[in-house]
Design a protein around this motif. Structure first.
Motif, mmCIF file in Angstrom:
data_model
loop_
_atom_site.group_PDB
_atom_site.id
_atom_site.type_symbol
_atom_site.label_atom_id
_atom_site.label_comp_id
_atom_site.label_asym_id
_atom_site.label_seq_id
_atom_site.Cartn_x
_atom_site.Cartn_y
_atom_site.Cartn_z
ATOM 1 N N MET A 127 0.834 -1.200 0.000
ATOM 2 C CA MET A 127 0.000 0.000 0.000
ATOM 3 C C MET A 127 0.872 1.256 0.000
ATOM 4 O O MET A 127 1.876 1.323 0.709
ATOM 5 N N THR A 128 0.483 2.226 -0.792
ATOM 6 C CA THR A 128 1.161 3.515 -0.822
ATOM 7 C C THR A 128 0.459 4.471 0.131
ATOM 8 O O THR A 128 -0.754 4.680 0.027
ATOM 9 N N LYS A 129 1.198 5.065 1.053
ATOM 10 C CA LYS A 129 0.621 5.982 2.033
ATOM 11 C C LYS A 129 0.640 7.399 1.464
ATOM 12 O O LYS A 129 1.714 7.929 1.166
ATOM 13 N N ILE A 130 -0.553 7.992 1.315
ATOM 14 C CA ILE A 130 -0.656 9.321 0.742
ATOM 15 C C ILE A 130 -1.282 10.276 1.747
ATOM 16 O O ILE A 130 -2.292 9.952 2.386
ATOM 17 N N LEU A 131 -0.676 11.443 1.894
ATOM 18 C CA LEU A 131 -1.204 12.498 2.742
ATOM 19 C C LEU A 131 -1.763 13.591 1.843
ATOM 20 O O LEU A 131 -1.031 14.171 1.029
ATOM 21 N N ILE A 132 -3.060 13.863 1.946
ATOM 22 C CA ILE A 132 -3.734 14.882 1.145
ATOM 23 C C ILE A 132 -3.871 16.140 1.993
ATOM 24 O O ILE A 132 -4.518 16.119 3.043
ATOM 25 N N VAL A 133 -3.250 17.232 1.530
ATOM 26 C CA VAL A 133 -3.251 18.484 2.287
ATOM 27 C C VAL A 133 -4.000 19.542 1.483
ATOM 28 O O VAL A 133 -3.553 19.945 0.406
ATOM 29 N N ASP A 134 -5.156 19.967 1.995
ATOM 30 C CA ASP A 134 -5.954 20.990 1.312
ATOM 31 C C ASP A 134 -6.902 21.618 2.317
ATOM 32 O O ASP A 134 -7.486 20.907 3.149
ATOM 33 N N ASP A 135 -7.075 22.935 2.244
ATOM 34 C CA ASP A 135 -7.955 23.596 3.201
ATOM 35 C C ASP A 135 -9.432 23.438 2.840
ATOM 36 O O ASP A 135 -10.303 23.738 3.655
ATOM 37 N N SER A 136 -9.730 22.936 1.632
ATOM 38 C CA SER A 136 -11.114 22.737 1.205
ATOM 39 C C SER A 136 -11.602 21.339 1.590
ATOM 40 O O SER A 136 -11.015 20.331 1.171
ATOM 41 N N ALA A 137 -12.686 21.284 2.365
ATOM 42 C CA ALA A 137 -13.256 19.989 2.748
ATOM 43 C C ALA A 137 -13.742 19.230 1.522
ATOM 44 O O ALA A 137 -13.622 17.997 1.448
ATOM 45 N N LEU A 138 -14.287 19.955 0.539
ATOM 46 C CA LEU A 138 -14.761 19.304 -0.689
ATOM 47 C C LEU A 138 -13.611 18.662 -1.442
ATOM 48 O O LEU A 138 -13.711 17.509 -1.887
ATOM 49 N N VAL A 139 -12.509 19.382 -1.584
ATOM 50 C CA VAL A 139 -11.356 18.828 -2.301
ATOM 51 C C VAL A 139 -10.804 17.616 -1.557
ATOM 52 O O VAL A 139 -10.477 16.597 -2.178
ATOM 53 N N ARG A 140 -10.716 17.701 -0.244
ATOM 54 C CA ARG A 140 -10.219 16.546 0.524
ATOM 55 C C ARG A 140 -11.114 15.332 0.309
ATOM 56 O O ARG A 140 -10.626 14.210 0.119
ATOM 57 N N ARG A 141 -12.424 15.551 0.320
ATOM 58 C CA ARG A 141 -13.349 14.426 0.133
ATOM 59 C C ARG A 141 -13.225 13.843 -1.271
ATOM 60 O O ARG A 141 -13.158 12.610 -1.447
ATOM 61 N N VAL A 142 -13.188 14.705 -2.295
ATOM 62 C CA VAL A 142 -13.103 14.232 -3.681
ATOM 63 C C VAL A 142 -11.803 13.470 -3.913
ATOM 64 O O VAL A 142 -11.801 12.373 -4.494
ATOM 65 N N LEU A 143 -10.696 14.019 -3.445
ATOM 66 C CA LEU A 143 -9.420 13.333 -3.636
ATOM 67 C C LEU A 143 -9.338 12.059 -2.809
ATOM 68 O O LEU A 143 -8.771 11.038 -3.248
ATOM 69 N N GLY A 144 -9.892 12.090 -1.607
ATOM 70 C CA GLY A 144 -9.919 10.881 -0.786
ATOM 71 C C GLY A 144 -10.694 9.765 -1.466
ATOM 72 O O GLY A 144 -10.234 8.607 -1.508
ATOM 73 N N ASP A 145 -11.864 10.091 -2.027
ATOM 74 C CA ASP A 145 -12.663 9.081 -2.741
ATOM 75 C C ASP A 145 -11.909 8.564 -3.966
ATOM 76 O O ASP A 145 -11.956 7.360 -4.269
ATOM 77 N N LEU A 146 -11.221 9.465 -4.639
ATOM 78 C CA LEU A 146 -10.474 9.077 -5.834
ATOM 79 C C LEU A 146 -9.405 8.045 -5.516
ATOM 80 O O LEU A 146 -9.318 6.981 -6.161
#
Length: 362
Positions: free
Chosen positions: A1-20
């Motif tokens: 598994m690749t561990k990815i940290l998503i850093v963004d102040d937008s909750a929408l962007v975090r959710r969209v990228l997390g789902d992706l």
């Protein structure tokens, strides 16, 4: 598994990228809302790769990246606004150690995800296995560990052109440089190492969107003894000048009234990456004798430029491939080496000297 940290102040962007990335099935995901949370997660989660928004409150993406590269260096992909300011900040981020960037779609991210997603996933996967420069910010990392604080980065004075460019003489040769992921810092190193009286014009194809190549050319112009310009219209080729292809299109070499010109042209559907290195080399090889061409292929994902530079070498032209030890991604130069088309294999810090020695003085 690749561990990815998503850093963004937008909750929408975090959710969209997390789902992706969740849908990809092989990513372990953590999130941060700002730079402070990102730095905490950097040590607690220990990600393999970070996606980092350039524009954030309190601590900007660049400030956060600066801390990451000192405290715990790891591959970072920047998410950048498609604006002039965004381009300048992204180029600064690449110089500071970010592996790559992806322009954020305009409008609502969730509506543009179908176009945005494949590019982001591909670049994140590549970044996770990319090679970071082992000496990058080494002194500051040691000081931070020993003293618990950051020291300012030294600023180098800009190098201005020492001579005015002159018209391309008959029989003039060309240097063609192709690069992609990790390319802007590599171009900094190579082009700033060339003297103002370098005798051949230089053509550069750097895979990059159109909104970024003007800023790239301007930045290089401030670092180099040679003049650096973005090619936005048919332009006569002159000595003392570096010509940067406009992004999202291709650049080709042509002749008008017996003189060499470079011109932008719509991106060819036959080529995957743009500006296309293969198309640029092929157009030059059709007009300039092989012995008057030097192809340089540096860090980048994929194989763009490898085929045509191999053909150039076979026809009597000269070629340089960046060595694996210095390339962020040894895709493009590695393909040239494996095809047997690299006359010289050199780390990026030695390429300028190699170019000077391989190009005739007159």
């Amino acid at each position: 598994m690749t561990k990815i940290l998503i850093v963004d102040d937008s909750a929408l962007v975090r959710r969209v990228l997390g789902d992706l990335f969740q849908a990809e099935g092989d990513f372990e995901i953590a999130f941060a809302r700002d730079g402070s949370e990102a730095l905490a997660q950097l040590h607690a989660f220990q990600p393999d790769v970070v996606t980092l928004d350039v524009e954030m409150p309190r601590m900007s993406g660049l400030q956060c990246l600066d801390r990451i590269m000192v405290e715990r260096p790891c591959p970072v992909v920047m998410l950048s606004a498609v604006t002039t300011d965004g381009a300048e900040e992204t180029l600064a981020a690449l110089e500071m150690g970010a592996v790559d960037f992806v322009p954020k779609p305009t409008g609502t991210v969730s509506l543009a995800i179908d176009l945005f997603a494949p590019v982001l996933v591909e670049k994140v996967r590549m970044a996770a296995s990319a090679r970071l420069r082992r000496t990058h910010r080494l002194t500051e990392r040691v000081r931070a560990r020993n003293r618990g604080r950051l020291e300012p980065r030294p600023q180098l004075p800009p190098r201005r052109p020492a001579t005015e460019p002159s018209r391309d003489p008959s029989g003039q040769g060309l240097v063609i440089i192709g690069t992609s992921t990790g390319g802007p810092p590599a171009l900094d190193t190579v082009l700033s190492g060339l003297p103002a009286d370098f005798p051949w014009p230089i053509l550069v194809a750097q895979h990059m969107p159109a909104s970024f190549t003007a800023s790239l050319a301007q930045r290089l112009d401030g670092l180099c003894a040679l003049r650096v310009v973005e090619v936005t219209r048919p332009t006569l080729v002159e000595t003392g000048t570096v010509y940067v292809a406009r992004g999202d299109a291709d650049m080709i070499v042509s002749k008008r009234r017996g003189e060499l010109v470079v011109l932008p042209t719509p991106a060819s559907p036959e080529h995957r990456w743009h500006p296309s290195v293969d198309r640029l080399v092929a157009s030059a090889a059709a007009l300039v004798p092989p012995k008057r061409l030097l192809g340089v292929l540096m860090t980048g994902m994929g194989n763009d430029g490898a085929r045509t530079m191999k053909d150039l070498y076979s026809a009597g032209g000269r070629t340089i491939a960046e060595a694996e030890e210095s390339a962020v991604v040894w895709g493009m130069p590695g393909e040239l080496v494996m095809a047997g088309g690299a006359e010289v294999i050199a780390p990026v810090g030695d390429i300028a000297d190699r170019i000077v020695r391989m190009v005739p003085a007159g």
